[in-house]
Design a protein around this motif. Structure first.
Motif, PDB file in Angstrom:
ATOM      1  N   LYS A  41       0.899  -1.263  -0.063  1.00  0.00           N
ATOM      2  CA  LYS A  41      -0.039   0.080   0.087  1.00  0.00           C
ATOM      3  C   LYS A  41       0.925   1.460  -0.103  1.00  0.00           C
ATOM      4  N   PRO A  42       0.645   2.240  -0.724  1.00  0.00           N
ATOM      5  CA  PRO A  42       1.473   3.311  -1.013  1.00  0.00           C
ATOM      6  C   PRO A  42       1.495   4.083   0.327  1.00  0.00           C
ATOM      7  N   LEU A  43       2.481   4.786   0.998  1.00  0.00           N
ATOM      8  CA  LEU A  43       2.620   5.579   1.934  1.00  0.00           C
ATOM      9  C   LEU A  43       2.763   7.098   1.474  1.00  0.00           C
ATOM     10  N   PHE A  44       1.867   7.828   2.350  1.00  0.00           N
ATOM     11  CA  PHE A  44       1.698   9.419   1.858  1.00  0.00           C
ATOM     12  C   PHE A  44       2.289  10.159   2.757  1.00  0.00           C
ATOM     13  N   MET A  45       2.497  11.381   2.373  1.00  0.00           N
ATOM     14  CA  MET A  45       2.747  12.498   3.306  1.00  0.00           C
ATOM     15  C   MET A  45       1.577  13.042   4.088  1.00  0.00           C
ATOM     16  N   PRO A  46       1.498  13.504   5.018  1.00  0.00           N
ATOM     17  CA  PRO A  46       0.247  13.977   5.468  1.00  0.00           C
ATOM     18  C   PRO A  46      -0.535  14.974   4.856  1.00  0.00           C
ATOM     19  N   SER A  47       0.513  15.920   4.066  1.00  0.00           N
ATOM     20  CA  SER A  47      -0.119  16.851   3.280  1.00  0.00           C
ATOM     21  C   SER A  47      -1.046  16.251   1.946  1.00  0.00           C
ATOM     22  N   ILE A  48      -0.409  15.353   1.336  1.00  0.00           N
ATOM     23  CA  ILE A  48      -1.317  15.015   0.187  1.00  0.00           C
ATOM     24  C   ILE A  48      -2.314  13.597   0.626  1.00  0.00           C
TER      25      ILE A  48
END
Length: 82
Positions: A41-48
């Protein structure tokens, strides 16, 4: 009435920005660890994170549930030890 609206707004903010990000990230890491890297599963930055969550709602569900159960099992383990 005003206090209830403010409390609901605070809960929504807390859930939407903090808990959903933490549960998804933990669930993605747990799924990757349990499946030995096969499920990614992709890990995202909180902003996006919130933008990506809106685009792929069904894809995020398994990571949310995995993260929730990870913390639930961790809490049960801590209660059992203590």
């Amino acid at each position: 009435m005003l206090i209830a609206s403010i409390a609901e707004l605070f809960f929504w903010f807390f859930w939407e920005f903090l808990l959903s990000f933490i549960l998804y990230t933990t669930g993605a890491i747990v799924l990757r660890f349990i499946s030995f890297g096969r499920v990614r599963k992709p890990l995202f930055m909180p902003s996006i994170f919130s933008n990506e969550k809106r685009l792929a709602k069904n894809d995020f569900f398994s990571a949310y549930v995995s993260g929730f159960f990870f913390y639930l099992i961790l809490l049960a383990f801590i209660i059992w030890i203590g």
